[in-house]
Design an enzyme around this catalytic site. Structure first.
Site, PDB file in Angstrom:
ATOM      1  CE  LYS A 194       0.469   3.639   4.812  1.00  0.00           C
ATOM      2  NZ  LYS A 194       0.104   3.720   6.207  1.00  0.00           N
ATOM      3  CD  GLU A 233      -2.973   5.505   6.624  1.00  0.00           C
ATOM      4  OE1 GLU A 233      -3.015   5.553   5.387  1.00  0.00           O
ATOM      5  OE2 GLU A 233      -1.980   5.069   7.243  1.00  0.00           O
ATOM      6  CG  ASN A 282      -1.724   1.242   1.370  1.00  0.00           C
ATOM      7  OD1 ASN A 282      -1.907   1.977   0.392  1.00  0.00           O
ATOM      8  ND2 ASN A 282      -2.234   1.511   2.570  1.00  0.00           N
ATOM      9  CB  SER A 296       5.227  -1.110  12.077  1.00  0.00           C
ATOM     10  OG  SER A 296       4.721   0.186  12.291  1.00  0.00           O
ATOM     11  N   GLY A 298       2.231   2.579  10.624  1.00  0.00           N
ATOM     12  CA  GLY A 298       3.123   3.729  10.449  1.00  0.00           C
ATOM     13  C   GLY A 298       3.796   4.192  11.726  1.00  0.00           C
ATOM     14  CD  GLU A 309      -3.397  -2.698   7.511  1.00  0.00           C
ATOM     15  OE1 GLU A 309      -2.231  -2.819   7.132  1.00  0.00           O
ATOM     16  OE2 GLU A 309      -4.135  -1.775   7.136  1.00  0.00           O
ATOM     17  CG  HIS A 367      -5.859   1.810   5.101  1.00  0.00           C
ATOM     18  ND1 HIS A 367      -5.411   2.758   5.990  1.00  0.00           N
ATOM     19  CD2 HIS A 367      -4.825   0.960   4.895  1.00  0.00           C
ATOM     20  CE1 HIS A 367      -4.144   2.495   6.294  1.00  0.00           C
ATOM     21  NE2 HIS A 367      -3.770   1.406   5.641  1.00  0.00           N
TER      22      HIS A 367
HETATM   23  C1  PEP Z   1      -0.804   0.201   5.903  1.00  0.00           C
HETATM   24  O1  PEP Z   1      -0.780   1.266   5.307  1.00  0.00           O
HETATM   25  O2  PEP Z   1      -1.763  -0.564   5.744  1.00  0.00           O
HETATM   26  C2  PEP Z   1       0.307  -0.147   6.775  1.00  0.00           C
HETATM   27  C3  PEP Z   1       0.299  -1.314   7.360  1.00  0.00           C
HETATM   28  O3  PEP Z   1       1.298   0.789   6.919  1.00  0.00           O
HETATM   29  P1  PEP Z   1       2.736   0.577   7.626  1.00  0.00           P
HETATM   30  O4  PEP Z   1       3.306  -0.712   7.077  1.00  0.00           O
HETATM   31  O5  PEP Z   1       3.518   1.770   7.239  1.00  0.00           O
HETATM   32  O6  PEP Z   1       2.490   0.459   9.095  1.00  0.00           O
END
Ligand code: PEP
Length: 256
Positions: free
Chosen positions: A9, A96, A7, A212, A172, A166, A94
């Protein structure tokens, strides 16, 4: 087959950098395509140029979101029908989007059903906030999100449905979840999916961990018995880091 989803983003901000990143992914994917499915999720404007580059590469392409209607007066939205032909995958729900754009479970359910209805693979994201985690409410929150998000799905959709666990506090943040916590939550998700669409169909649904993930910690997730891959954000923007994630994932699943 396990899924490794990248992803991007709202990155990179220009198409040349996006295409360079794609070339990096393609070069590492070449040696592992028989073991893992790799899908990249660039921002909408890069989907067309990226899809041209990916022809015959074996790397799949997805969008980071979609709307639930096919067409109409929905300014700024993109329908699954429009993505079909360009993409194989779409991410919905997601955190976000839930956080910054107030996406509700009901909207996620409609997007999930619309994406599956357009014959796209759908990655539906779920995960608890830090407060929920600290209060020991992860199971309650995640169960409710899975039940609500799958409300409009049927067993027929199971092979194209993926649920990404997640934890929001892990995204992040550099604070990846304890693998045991991830395992327990993914087991719960599998049970709820079984209750909703039947145990046989639920076995076809893939469940990912996200939050992460990087080249150094990916092994502890992909080794988990119920884990069908990972959703990677930040680390997927660095071709070398992503290559390491691909290599580790491929090695672990190659030994299964
Ligand atoms: C994500 O955007 O779904 C995600 C898991 O981001 P990150 O790996 O940066 O934590």
């Amino acid at each position: 087959m396990p899924l490794l989803a990248a992803n991007w983003k709202m990155n990179p901000t220009n198409v040349d950098d996006a295409l360079d990143l794609v070339r990096g992914v393609m070069s590492v994917a070449r040696g592992h395509a028989d073991r893992i499915e790799i899908a990249i999720f660039p921002p909408f404007p890069w989907l067309l140029p990226v899809s041209d580059l990916l022809v015959d590469s074996g790397v799949k392409l997805g969008a980071q979101d979609c709307f639930w209607e096919k067409s109409g007066a929905y300014t700024g939205e993109v329908s699954p029908e429009m993505l079909k032909g360009l993409c194989q995958w779409v991410i919905v729900g997601h955190s976000e989007r839930r956080l910054y754009l107030n996406e509700t479970d009901e909207m996620v359910a409609k997007k999930t059903a619309a994406g599956l209805g357009a014959e796209l693979g759908v990655i539906m994201c779920v995960g608890e906030l830090l407060d929920h985690y600290d209060e020991g409410r992860s199971d309650e929150i995640v169960s409710a999100q899975v039940r609500a998000g799958l409300a409009l799905c049927s067993a027929d959709d199971s092979a194209r449905l993926v649920i990404a666990y997640e934890p929001v506090w892990a995204i992040g943040s550099g604070r990846n979840a304890d693998p045991e916590h991830a395992y327990k939550t993914m087991r719960l998700i599998r049970r709820i999916v079984g209750e909703m669409i039947g145990a046989g169909a639920a076995r076809k649904v893939r469940i990912l961990y996200g939050g992460s993930v990087n080249g150094n910690n990916v092994q502890q997730y992909v080794e988990l018995p119920l884990c069908d891959g990972v959703l990677v954000g930040g680390a997927s923007l660095d071709a070398d880091e992503f290559a390491q994630i691909v290599r580790v994932t491929s090695e672990v699943y190659g030994q299964r």
